[in-house]
Write a protein that holds these residues in place. Structure first.
Motif, short mmCIF file in Angstrom:
data_model
loop_
_atom_site.label_atom_id
_atom_site.label_comp_id
_atom_site.label_asym_id
_atom_site.label_seq_id
_atom_site.Cartn_x
_atom_site.Cartn_y
_atom_site.Cartn_z
N HIS A 1 31.22 25.70 20.82
CA HIS A 1 31.93 25.04 21.93
C HIS A 1 31.59 25.67 23.27
O HIS A 1 31.36 24.96 24.25
CB HIS A 1 33.44 25.04 21.67
CG HIS A 1 33.85 24.07 20.59
ND1 HIS A 1 35.11 23.56 20.51
CD2 HIS A 1 33.16 23.53 19.57
CE1 HIS A 1 35.18 22.73 19.47
NE2 HIS A 1 34.00 22.71 18.88
N PHE B 1 29.86 23.56 26.30
CA PHE B 1 30.46 23.45 27.63
C PHE B 1 29.54 24.05 28.69
O PHE B 1 29.39 23.49 29.78
CB PHE B 1 31.83 24.12 27.67
CG PHE B 1 32.88 23.40 26.87
CD1 PHE B 1 33.00 22.02 26.91
CD2 PHE B 1 33.77 24.10 26.07
CE1 PHE B 1 33.96 21.34 26.18
CE2 PHE B 1 34.74 23.44 25.33
CZ PHE B 1 34.84 22.06 25.38
N LEU C 1 26.75 21.52 29.33
CA LEU C 1 27.25 20.37 30.10
C LEU C 1 27.43 20.72 31.57
O LEU C 1 27.10 19.93 32.45
CB LEU C 1 28.59 19.89 29.54
CG LEU C 1 28.54 18.91 28.39
CD1 LEU C 1 29.93 18.65 27.85
CD2 LEU C 1 27.88 17.62 28.82
N GLN D 1 38.66 18.06 23.22
CA GLN D 1 38.61 19.12 24.23
C GLN D 1 37.83 18.66 25.45
O GLN D 1 38.22 18.95 26.59
CB GLN D 1 37.97 20.38 23.65
CG GLN D 1 38.82 21.09 22.64
CD GLN D 1 38.11 22.30 22.06
OE1 GLN D 1 36.93 22.55 22.33
NE2 GLN D 1 38.82 23.06 21.25
N MET D 2 36.75 17.95 25.22
CA MET D 2 35.93 17.47 26.35
C MET D 2 36.72 16.48 27.19
O MET D 2 36.64 16.52 28.42
CB MET D 2 34.64 16.83 25.84
CG MET D 2 33.67 17.84 25.29
SD MET D 2 32.17 17.06 24.71
CE MET D 2 31.55 16.42 26.24
N GLN D 3 37.47 15.60 26.54
CA GLN D 3 38.26 14.61 27.27
C GLN D 3 39.30 15.30 28.14
O GLN D 3 39.50 14.93 29.30
CB GLN D 3 38.93 13.65 26.28
CG GLN D 3 39.54 12.45 26.94
CD GLN D 3 38.50 11.55 27.59
OE1 GLN D 3 37.40 11.39 27.07
NE2 GLN D 3 38.84 10.96 28.70
N ARG E 1 39.12 18.42 29.29
CA ARG E 1 38.46 19.27 30.27
C ARG E 1 37.77 18.48 31.38
O ARG E 1 37.81 18.86 32.54
CB ARG E 1 37.46 20.17 29.55
CG ARG E 1 36.85 21.24 30.39
CD ARG E 1 36.06 22.18 29.50
NE ARG E 1 35.55 23.29 30.26
CZ ARG E 1 35.22 24.46 29.73
NH1 ARG E 1 35.38 24.67 28.45
NH2 ARG E 1 34.74 25.41 30.49
N TYR E 2 37.10 17.38 31.00
CA TYR E 2 36.26 16.66 31.96
C TYR E 2 36.78 15.28 32.33
O TYR E 2 36.33 14.70 33.32
CB TYR E 2 34.83 16.53 31.43
CG TYR E 2 34.17 17.86 31.15
CD1 TYR E 2 33.84 18.73 32.19
CD2 TYR E 2 33.90 18.26 29.86
CE1 TYR E 2 33.25 19.95 31.94
CE2 TYR E 2 33.31 19.48 29.60
CZ TYR E 2 32.99 20.33 30.64
OH TYR E 2 32.41 21.53 30.38
N VAL F 1 32.53 12.86 32.35
CA VAL F 1 31.48 12.86 31.33
C VAL F 1 31.64 11.61 30.48
O VAL F 1 32.70 11.37 29.92
CB VAL F 1 31.54 14.13 30.45
CG1 VAL F 1 30.53 14.04 29.31
CG2 VAL F 1 31.28 15.38 31.27
N ILE G 1 30.77 9.53 27.17
CA ILE G 1 30.44 9.88 25.79
C ILE G 1 30.02 8.62 25.05
O ILE G 1 30.79 7.66 24.97
CB ILE G 1 31.67 10.52 25.10
CG1 ILE G 1 32.08 11.80 25.84
CG2 ILE G 1 31.39 10.80 23.63
CD1 ILE G 1 33.42 12.36 25.40
N PHE H 1 26.04 12.76 26.05
CA PHE H 1 27.04 13.14 27.05
C PHE H 1 26.36 13.04 28.40
O PHE H 1 25.44 13.80 28.69
CB PHE H 1 27.53 14.58 26.82
CG PHE H 1 28.17 14.81 25.48
CD1 PHE H 1 29.29 14.10 25.10
CD2 PHE H 1 27.68 15.76 24.62
CE1 PHE H 1 29.91 14.32 23.88
CE2 PHE H 1 28.29 16.00 23.39
CZ PHE H 1 29.40 15.29 23.02
#
Length: 89
Positions: free
Chosen positions: A30, A34, A37, A60-62, A64-65, A69, A71, A85
């Motif tokens: 992870h 990150f 990215l 987690q990406m949703q 955080r970003y 980003v 997907i 991504f």
């Protein structure tokens, strides 16, 4: 053992950078994802390859970003997951 063919094994466009998580130790994945990215410029894409669907990572990406980003699944088969991504400008 039958190995699925990953879309990561094919040539990529210029602004598309492959990231093969299959070769990264699980405890570092992870953080490495990150970091990769965050090094992309708007419009660039990281093509993520894995052997399983990374649903916790996507959550987690949703968080955080958000919508910074995009997907998109490229391949979603057992043993062969490929996700693009793309950093949104």
């Amino acid at each position: 053992m039958n190995h699925a063919i990953h879309a990561c094994d094919r040539p990529t466009a210029e602004a598309l950078y492959p990231f093969d998580a299959r070769g990264v130790a699980k405890r570092f994945r992870h953080a490495a994802i990150f970091g990769a990215l965050e090094s992309l410029m708007p419009g660039e894409t990281m093509r993520f390859c894995n052997d399983h669907d990374p649903l916790p990572l996507l959550g987690q990406m949703q968080q955080r970003y958000g919508d910074k980003v995009d997907i998109q699944y490229v391949q979603r088969e057992p043993g062969a997951i490929v996700i693009d991504f793309t950093v949104v400008g």
